[in-house]
Design an enzyme around this catalytic site. Structure first.
Site, PDB file in Angstrom:
ATOM      1  N   ASN A  10     -15.176 -67.212 -53.305  1.00 37.33           N
ATOM      2  CA  ASN A  10     -16.050 -66.044 -53.411  1.00 37.33           C
ATOM      3  C   ASN A  10     -15.600 -65.054 -52.337  1.00 37.33           C
ATOM      4  O   ASN A  10     -15.865 -65.265 -51.159  1.00 37.33           O
ATOM      5  CB  ASN A  10     -17.510 -66.481 -53.193  1.00 37.33           C
ATOM      6  CG  ASN A  10     -18.460 -65.304 -53.118  1.00 37.33           C
ATOM      7  OD1 ASN A  10     -18.089 -64.165 -53.392  1.00 37.33           O
ATOM      8  ND2 ASN A  10     -19.704 -65.580 -52.733  1.00 37.33           N
ATOM      9  N   TRP A  11     -14.934 -64.016 -52.783  1.00 36.92           N
ATOM     10  CA  TRP A  11     -14.384 -63.048 -51.815  1.00 36.92           C
ATOM     11  C   TRP A  11     -15.449 -62.109 -51.262  1.00 36.92           C
ATOM     12  O   TRP A  11     -15.163 -61.301 -50.394  1.00 36.92           O
ATOM     13  CB  TRP A  11     -13.235 -62.263 -52.461  1.00 36.92           C
ATOM     14  CG  TRP A  11     -11.904 -62.964 -52.340  1.00 36.92           C
ATOM     15  CD1 TRP A  11     -11.702 -64.277 -52.012  1.00 36.92           C
ATOM     16  CD2 TRP A  11     -10.591 -62.389 -52.527  1.00 36.92           C
ATOM     17  NE1 TRP A  11     -10.349 -64.552 -51.973  1.00 36.92           N
ATOM     18  CE2 TRP A  11      -9.649 -63.418 -52.293  1.00 36.92           C
ATOM     19  CE3 TRP A  11     -10.142 -61.124 -52.876  1.00 36.92           C
ATOM     20  CZ2 TRP A  11      -8.277 -63.202 -52.381  1.00 36.92           C
ATOM     21  CZ3 TRP A  11      -8.770 -60.922 -52.974  1.00 36.92           C
ATOM     22  CH2 TRP A  11      -7.846 -61.939 -52.725  1.00 36.92           C
ATOM     23  N   LYS A  12     -16.664 -62.152 -51.820  1.00 30.67           N
ATOM     24  CA  LYS A  12     -17.743 -61.269 -51.354  1.00 30.67           C
ATOM     25  C   LYS A  12     -17.220 -59.822 -51.331  1.00 30.67           C
ATOM     26  O   LYS A  12     -16.451 -59.454 -52.209  1.00 30.67           O
ATOM     27  CB  LYS A  12     -18.270 -61.755 -49.998  1.00 30.67           C
ATOM     28  CG  LYS A  12     -18.652 -63.254 -50.058  1.00 30.67           C
ATOM     29  CD  LYS A  12     -19.367 -63.751 -48.858  1.00 30.67           C
ATOM     30  CE  LYS A  12     -19.719 -65.225 -49.042  1.00 30.67           C
ATOM     31  NZ  LYS A  12     -20.488 -65.767 -47.923  1.00 30.67           N
ATOM     32  N   HIS A  93     -26.719 -65.611 -55.624  1.00 31.76           N
ATOM     33  CA  HIS A  93     -26.199 -65.931 -54.294  1.00 31.76           C
ATOM     34  C   HIS A  93     -27.227 -65.515 -53.228  1.00 31.76           C
ATOM     35  O   HIS A  93     -27.913 -64.516 -53.379  1.00 31.76           O
ATOM     36  CB  HIS A  93     -24.869 -65.206 -54.067  1.00 31.76           C
ATOM     37  CG  HIS A  93     -24.143 -65.695 -52.858  1.00 31.76           C
ATOM     38  ND1 HIS A  93     -24.485 -65.300 -51.579  1.00 31.76           N
ATOM     39  CD2 HIS A  93     -23.124 -66.576 -52.725  1.00 31.76           C
ATOM     40  CE1 HIS A  93     -23.680 -65.927 -50.718  1.00 31.76           C
ATOM     41  NE2 HIS A  93     -22.849 -66.694 -51.390  1.00 31.76           N
ATOM     42  N   GLU A  95     -26.917 -64.123 -50.478  1.00 31.32           N
ATOM     43  CA  GLU A  95     -26.746 -62.770 -49.916  1.00 31.32           C
ATOM     44  C   GLU A  95     -27.361 -61.727 -50.837  1.00 31.32           C
ATOM     45  O   GLU A  95     -27.876 -60.704 -50.372  1.00 31.32           O
ATOM     46  CB  GLU A  95     -25.259 -62.505 -49.638  1.00 31.32           C
ATOM     47  CG  GLU A  95     -24.807 -63.287 -48.412  1.00 31.32           C
ATOM     48  CD  GLU A  95     -23.330 -63.619 -48.366  1.00 31.32           C
ATOM     49  OE1 GLU A  95     -22.549 -63.084 -49.184  1.00 31.32           O
ATOM     50  OE2 GLU A  95     -22.954 -64.430 -47.501  1.00 31.32           O
ATOM     51  N   GLU A 163     -25.983 -73.959 -51.356  1.00 34.07           N
ATOM     52  CA  GLU A 163     -25.457 -73.291 -50.166  1.00 34.07           C
ATOM     53  C   GLU A 163     -26.591 -73.055 -49.176  1.00 34.07           C
ATOM     54  O   GLU A 163     -27.326 -72.056 -49.298  1.00 34.07           O
ATOM     55  CB  GLU A 163     -24.840 -71.931 -50.535  1.00 34.07           C
ATOM     56  CG  GLU A 163     -23.712 -71.993 -51.521  1.00 34.07           C
ATOM     57  CD  GLU A 163     -22.857 -70.732 -51.464  1.00 34.07           C
ATOM     58  OE1 GLU A 163     -21.673 -70.868 -51.177  1.00 34.07           O
ATOM     59  OE2 GLU A 163     -23.381 -69.626 -51.684  1.00 34.07           O
ATOM     60  N   GLY A 169     -20.989 -68.859 -43.335  1.00 39.51           N
ATOM     61  CA  GLY A 169     -20.289 -68.017 -42.372  1.00 39.51           C
ATOM     62  C   GLY A 169     -20.590 -68.331 -40.918  1.00 39.51           C
ATOM     63  O   GLY A 169     -20.285 -67.525 -40.037  1.00 39.51           O
ATOM     64  N   SER A 209     -19.387 -72.680 -44.896  1.00 43.75           N
ATOM     65  CA  SER A 209     -18.440 -73.061 -43.835  1.00 43.75           C
ATOM     66  C   SER A 209     -17.515 -74.215 -44.235  1.00 43.75           C
ATOM     67  O   SER A 209     -17.161 -75.047 -43.401  1.00 43.75           O
ATOM     68  CB  SER A 209     -19.194 -73.383 -42.535  1.00 43.75           C
ATOM     69  OG  SER A 209     -19.878 -72.232 -42.067  1.00 43.75           O
ATOM     70  N   GLY A 230     -16.359 -69.139 -49.116  1.00 46.14           N
ATOM     71  CA  GLY A 230     -16.331 -67.718 -48.762  1.00 46.14           C
ATOM     72  C   GLY A 230     -15.116 -67.387 -47.907  1.00 46.14           C
ATOM     73  O   GLY A 230     -14.007 -67.206 -48.404  1.00 46.14           O
ATOM     74  N   GLY A 231     -15.320 -67.339 -46.604  1.00 44.34           N
ATOM     75  CA  GLY A 231     -14.278 -66.886 -45.680  1.00 44.34           C
ATOM     76  C   GLY A 231     -12.945 -67.587 -45.862  1.00 44.34           C
ATOM     77  O   GLY A 231     -11.886 -66.942 -45.796  1.00 44.34           O
TER      78      GLY A 231
END
Ligand code: 13P
Length: 250
Positions: A10-12, A93, A95, A163, A169, A209, A230-231
């Site tokens: 997930n590149w957000k 999600h 976010e 999640e 993150g 993470s 994510g990251g």
């Protein structure tokens, strides 16, 4: 029922055309590990370019609207995603729940719309840190699943992602035991909603993470069927070891 491992990036709100080389490299790694399902969800603006850059890689989106078209400025519908070449979509999600005030009911409607248009759907759930600290994580996740998972959810088009918001993150993750316990709780809730056979086949991903260093241990847990990353999905250098960790588990 054996559940193939699934690893989703997930590149957000990250990614420009200059990053398409990363898409190509991730696509090559996915092709080299056919025993694992891999998908990458860049921002809307890169979906068509990512499909062109790596035609064999499953490219997805990070949201869609519940309606097919209409007066919804700034939103993107499921048919638009299909036309752009997306094959999967993340909905609900945390976010988006936090930043766009989305509810589980919204996630349900988006999931249903995406399914109507033939997209694979990844519905997200997970408690906040305050809910975790108050001992409410289980009830929060159960309620989110109850309200956001369509009754007809089935393994061939539906995936759940757990999640915990406090792990996203932050470099902090629950223990493997705690992750697996929550996945088992989530699967039991799915069983109530969609029946035992579907619940046994639906994949439940862990997100928060995940890195190349911890992916192998997390994915080895019995109720964990892969990860939503994510990251560590932003570059092939970080994402490929996670794909490899899933591949090593078969
Ligand atoms: P991180 O892997 O950056 O913690 O993000 C997880 C996530 O939110 C994926 O959807």
């Amino acid at each position: 029922m054996t559940r193939r491992k699934l690893v989703v990036g997930n590149w957000k709100m990250n990614g420009l055309k200059r990053d398409l080389g990363e898409v190509r490299a991730i696509g090559a790694a996915a092709a080299a590990h056919p025993g694992v399902d891999v998908a990458l969800c860049p921002p809307f603006t890169l979906i068509a370019d990512a499909v062109a850059a790596s035609p064999g890689l499953v490219i997805g989106a990070q949201d869609c609207h519940a309606a097919d078209s209409g007066p919804h400025t700034g939103n993107i519908s499921a048919p638009m995603l299909v036309e752009a070449g997306a094959r999967t979509v993340i909905v609900g999600h945390s976010e988006r729940r936090a930043d766009q005030f989305e509810t589980s009911q919204d996630a349900w409607a988006k999931a249903a719309a995406a399914h109507r248009h033939g997209l694979h759907v990844i519905v997200c759930c997970g408690e906040t840190e305050a809910e975790h600290d108050a001992g409410r994580a289980e009830r929060v996740v159960q309620a989110q699943i109850e309200k956001s998972v369509p009754d007809e959810a089935a393994p061939d088009w539906f995936t759940l992602a757990y999640e915990p918001r406090w792990a996203i993150g932050t470099g902090r993750t629950p223990s493997i035991e705690a992750i697996n316990a929550m996945h088992a709780i989530a699967r039991a809730k799915l069983k109530q909603l969609v029946g035992g056979e579907a619940a046994r086949g639906i994949r439940i991903l862990y997100g928060g993470s995940v890195t190349g260093a911890n992916a192998g241990d997390i994915f080895a847990a019995s109720d964990v069927d892969g990860g939503l990353i994510g990251g560590a999905s932003l570059t092939a250098a970080k994402f490929v070891p996670i794909i490899e960790a899933a591949a090593a588990l078969g």
